[in-house]
Motif scaffolding. Structure first.
Motif, PDB file in Angstrom:
ATOM      1  N   LEU A   4      15.283  -6.368  24.955  1.00 26.87           N
ATOM      2  CA  LEU A   4      15.772  -5.749  22.883  1.00 26.87           C
ATOM      3  C   LEU A   4      14.814  -6.285  22.523  1.00 26.87           C
ATOM      4  O   LEU A   4      14.560  -5.698  21.727  1.00 26.87           O
ATOM      5  CB  LEU A   4      17.111  -6.386  22.879  1.00 26.87           C
ATOM      6  CG  LEU A   4      18.207  -5.642  23.933  1.00 26.87           C
ATOM      7  CD1 LEU A   4      19.875  -6.432  23.890  1.00 26.87           C
ATOM      8  CD2 LEU A   4      17.891  -4.047  23.194  1.00 26.87           C
ATOM      9  N   PHE A   5      14.189  -7.817  22.359  1.00 24.45           N
ATOM     10  CA  PHE A   5      13.600  -7.946  21.220  1.00 24.45           C
ATOM     11  C   PHE A   5      11.642  -7.449  21.753  1.00 24.45           C
ATOM     12  O   PHE A   5      11.731  -6.531  20.311  1.00 24.45           O
ATOM     13  CB  PHE A   5      13.140  -9.178  21.796  1.00 24.45           C
ATOM     14  CG  PHE A   5      12.365 -10.075  20.590  1.00 24.45           C
ATOM     15  CD1 PHE A   5      12.464 -10.661  19.524  1.00 24.45           C
ATOM     16  CD2 PHE A   5      10.818 -10.021  20.767  1.00 24.45           C
ATOM     17  CE1 PHE A   5      11.469 -10.897  18.402  1.00 24.45           C
ATOM     18  CE2 PHE A   5      10.151 -11.030  20.198  1.00 24.45           C
ATOM     19  CZ  PHE A   5      10.209 -10.952  18.602  1.00 24.45           C
ATOM     20  N   TRP A   6      11.167  -6.827  22.308  1.00 27.52           N
ATOM     21  CA  TRP A   6      10.643  -5.851  22.754  1.00 27.52           C
ATOM     22  C   TRP A   6      10.476  -4.103  21.662  1.00 27.52           C
ATOM     23  O   TRP A   6      10.033  -3.962  21.066  1.00 27.52           O
ATOM     24  CB  TRP A   6       9.967  -5.598  23.713  1.00 27.52           C
ATOM     25  CG  TRP A   6       8.723  -5.337  24.058  1.00 27.52           C
ATOM     26  CD1 TRP A   6       7.359  -4.967  23.283  1.00 27.52           C
ATOM     27  CD2 TRP A   6       8.718  -3.487  24.774  1.00 27.52           C
ATOM     28  NE1 TRP A   6       6.368  -3.537  23.921  1.00 27.52           N
ATOM     29  CE2 TRP A   6       7.266  -3.186  24.923  1.00 27.52           C
ATOM     30  CE3 TRP A   6       9.393  -2.680  25.359  1.00 27.52           C
ATOM     31  CZ2 TRP A   6       6.891  -2.388  25.090  1.00 27.52           C
ATOM     32  CZ3 TRP A   6       8.789  -1.399  25.798  1.00 27.52           C
ATOM     33  CH2 TRP A   6       7.668  -1.111  25.914  1.00 27.52           C
ATOM     34  N   ILE A   7      11.872  -3.793  22.167  1.00 24.99           N
ATOM     35  CA  ILE A   7      11.970  -2.482  21.636  1.00 24.99           C
ATOM     36  C   ILE A   7      12.706  -2.855  19.814  1.00 24.99           C
ATOM     37  O   ILE A   7      11.448  -1.950  20.208  1.00 24.99           O
ATOM     38  CB  ILE A   7      13.354  -2.414  21.783  1.00 24.99           C
ATOM     39  CG1 ILE A   7      13.051  -2.123  24.145  1.00 24.99           C
ATOM     40  CG2 ILE A   7      14.059  -1.269  21.353  1.00 24.99           C
ATOM     41  CD1 ILE A   7      14.347  -1.359  24.418  1.00 24.99           C
ATOM     42  N   GLY A   8      12.828  -3.545  19.562  1.00 21.27           N
ATOM     43  CA  GLY A   8      12.931  -3.697  18.315  1.00 21.27           C
ATOM     44  C   GLY A   8      11.671  -4.214  17.343  1.00 21.27           C
ATOM     45  O   GLY A   8      11.065  -3.644  16.525  1.00 21.27           O
ATOM     46  N   LYS A  13       8.573  -2.263  18.105  1.00 18.90           N
ATOM     47  CA  LYS A  13       8.620  -1.675  18.506  1.00 18.90           C
ATOM     48  C   LYS A  13       8.565  -0.426  17.810  1.00 18.90           C
ATOM     49  O   LYS A  13       8.554   0.350  16.682  1.00 18.90           O
ATOM     50  CB  LYS A  13       8.461  -1.228  19.893  1.00 18.90           C
ATOM     51  CG  LYS A  13       7.028  -1.944  20.844  1.00 18.90           C
ATOM     52  CD  LYS A  13       7.022  -0.596  22.276  1.00 18.90           C
ATOM     53  CE  LYS A  13       6.991   0.405  21.713  1.00 18.90           C
ATOM     54  NZ  LYS A  13       5.308   1.136  22.495  1.00 18.90           N
ATOM     55  N   LEU A  14      10.137  -1.388  17.219  1.00 19.46           N
ATOM     56  CA  LEU A  14      10.807   0.145  15.410  1.00 19.46           C
ATOM     57  C   LEU A  14      10.404  -0.056  14.297  1.00 19.46           C
ATOM     58  O   LEU A  14      10.541   0.394  13.806  1.00 19.46           O
ATOM     59  CB  LEU A  14      12.173   0.003  16.190  1.00 19.46           C
ATOM     60  CG  LEU A  14      12.897   0.724  17.430  1.00 19.46           C
ATOM     61  CD1 LEU A  14      14.307   0.527  17.295  1.00 19.46           C
ATOM     62  CD2 LEU A  14      12.330   2.028  17.233  1.00 19.46           C
ATOM     63  N   LEU A  15      10.193  -1.902  14.638  1.00 22.97           N
ATOM     64  CA  LEU A  15       9.635  -1.891  12.920  1.00 22.97           C
ATOM     65  C   LEU A  15       8.340  -2.116  13.151  1.00 22.97           C
ATOM     66  O   LEU A  15       7.517  -1.770  11.662  1.00 22.97           O
ATOM     67  CB  LEU A  15      10.133  -3.532  12.936  1.00 22.97           C
ATOM     68  CG  LEU A  15      11.557  -4.337  13.354  1.00 22.97           C
ATOM     69  CD1 LEU A  15      11.667  -5.632  13.023  1.00 22.97           C
ATOM     70  CD2 LEU A  15      12.177  -3.347  12.443  1.00 22.97           C
ATOM     71  N   ILE A  16       7.394  -1.791  14.008  1.00 29.89           N
ATOM     72  CA  ILE A  16       5.888  -0.713  13.917  1.00 29.89           C
ATOM     73  C   ILE A  16       5.441  -0.063  13.296  1.00 29.89           C
ATOM     74  O   ILE A  16       6.201   0.797  13.889  1.00 29.89           O
ATOM     75  CB  ILE A  16       4.837  -1.872  14.853  1.00 29.89           C
ATOM     76  CG1 ILE A  16       5.099  -3.530  15.155  1.00 29.89           C
ATOM     77  CG2 ILE A  16       3.464  -1.544  14.590  1.00 29.89           C
ATOM     78  CD1 ILE A  16       4.143  -3.712  16.492  1.00 29.89           C
ATOM     79  N   PRO A  17       5.657   0.577  11.933  1.00 27.02           N
ATOM     80  CA  PRO A  17       4.595   2.327  11.611  1.00 27.02           C
ATOM     81  C   PRO A  17       4.370   2.428  13.093  1.00 27.02           C
ATOM     82  O   PRO A  17       2.996   1.639  13.019  1.00 27.02           O
ATOM     83  CB  PRO A  17       4.365   1.723  10.222  1.00 27.02           C
ATOM     84  CG  PRO A  17       3.776   0.145  10.377  1.00 27.02           C
ATOM     85  CD  PRO A  17       4.673  -0.126  10.831  1.00 27.02           C
ATOM     86  N   GLU A  18       4.095   3.648  12.926  1.00 28.26           N
ATOM     87  CA  GLU A  18       3.251   4.604  14.178  1.00 28.26           C
ATOM     88  C   GLU A  18       2.190   5.315  13.016  1.00 28.26           C
ATOM     89  O   GLU A  18       2.207   5.548  12.055  1.00 28.26           O
ATOM     90  CB  GLU A  18       3.986   5.477  14.543  1.00 28.26           C
ATOM     91  CG  GLU A  18       4.783   4.467  15.389  1.00 28.26           C
ATOM     92  CD  GLU A  18       5.429   6.102  16.665  1.00 28.26           C
ATOM     93  OE1 GLU A  18       5.308   6.675  16.661  1.00 28.26           O
ATOM     94  OE2 GLU A  18       6.579   5.775  17.197  1.00 28.26           O
ATOM     95  N   ASP A  19       0.843   5.387  13.190  1.00 30.15           N
ATOM     96  CA  ASP A  19      -0.126   5.982  12.796  1.00 30.15           C
ATOM     97  C   ASP A  19       0.388   7.652  12.973  1.00 30.15           C
ATOM     98  O   ASP A  19       0.775   7.953  13.873  1.00 30.15           O
ATOM     99  CB  ASP A  19      -1.395   5.221  13.309  1.00 30.15           C
ATOM    100  CG  ASP A  19      -1.406   4.062  12.694  1.00 30.15           C
ATOM    101  OD1 ASP A  19      -0.970   4.041  11.570  1.00 30.15           O
ATOM    102  OD2 ASP A  19      -2.517   3.617  13.666  1.00 30.15           O
ATOM    103  N   ALA A  20       0.227   8.364  11.785  1.00 22.58           N
ATOM    104  CA  ALA A  20       0.353   9.682  11.765  1.00 22.58           C
ATOM    105  C   ALA A  20      -1.276  10.337  12.467  1.00 22.58           C
ATOM    106  O   ALA A  20      -2.007  10.071  12.398  1.00 22.58           O
ATOM    107  CB  ALA A  20       0.909  10.800  10.262  1.00 22.58           C
TER     108      ALA A  20
END
Length: 76
Positions: A54-58, A60-67
């Motif tokens: 759950l920590f890893w998923i959180g 990954k959700l906070l890190i913005p993805e490059d377009a």
């Protein structure tokens, strides 16, 4: 409600039986699956692994993805 929708096209007698047995099966399954979940939660390493995931998923959700520059917009 789902059981009633599934049984709505049956004749009246079969409709009542389908609702009765479907509701009974739903109650039994709920009890069995709850006992299974309680048994799983008693495993100490499962909680630790779940919290790390759950920590890893959180994160990954906070890190913005490059377009992706290769994606082109369309009007439709």
């Amino acid at each position: 409600m789902v059981i009633a929708l599934a049984a709505r096209s049956l004749p009246a007698r079969q409709q009542k039986q389908a609702i009765f047995w479907g509701a009974g099966a739903a109650i039994v399954l709920r009890i069995v699956l709850t006992l299974f979940a309680v048994a799983l939660l008693s495993l100490p390493w499962l909680k630790l692994i779940g919290s790390v995931l759950l920590f890893w998923i959180g994160i990954k959700l906070l890190i913005p993805e490059d377009a992706d520059p290769d994606i082109k917009r369309t009007s439709t």
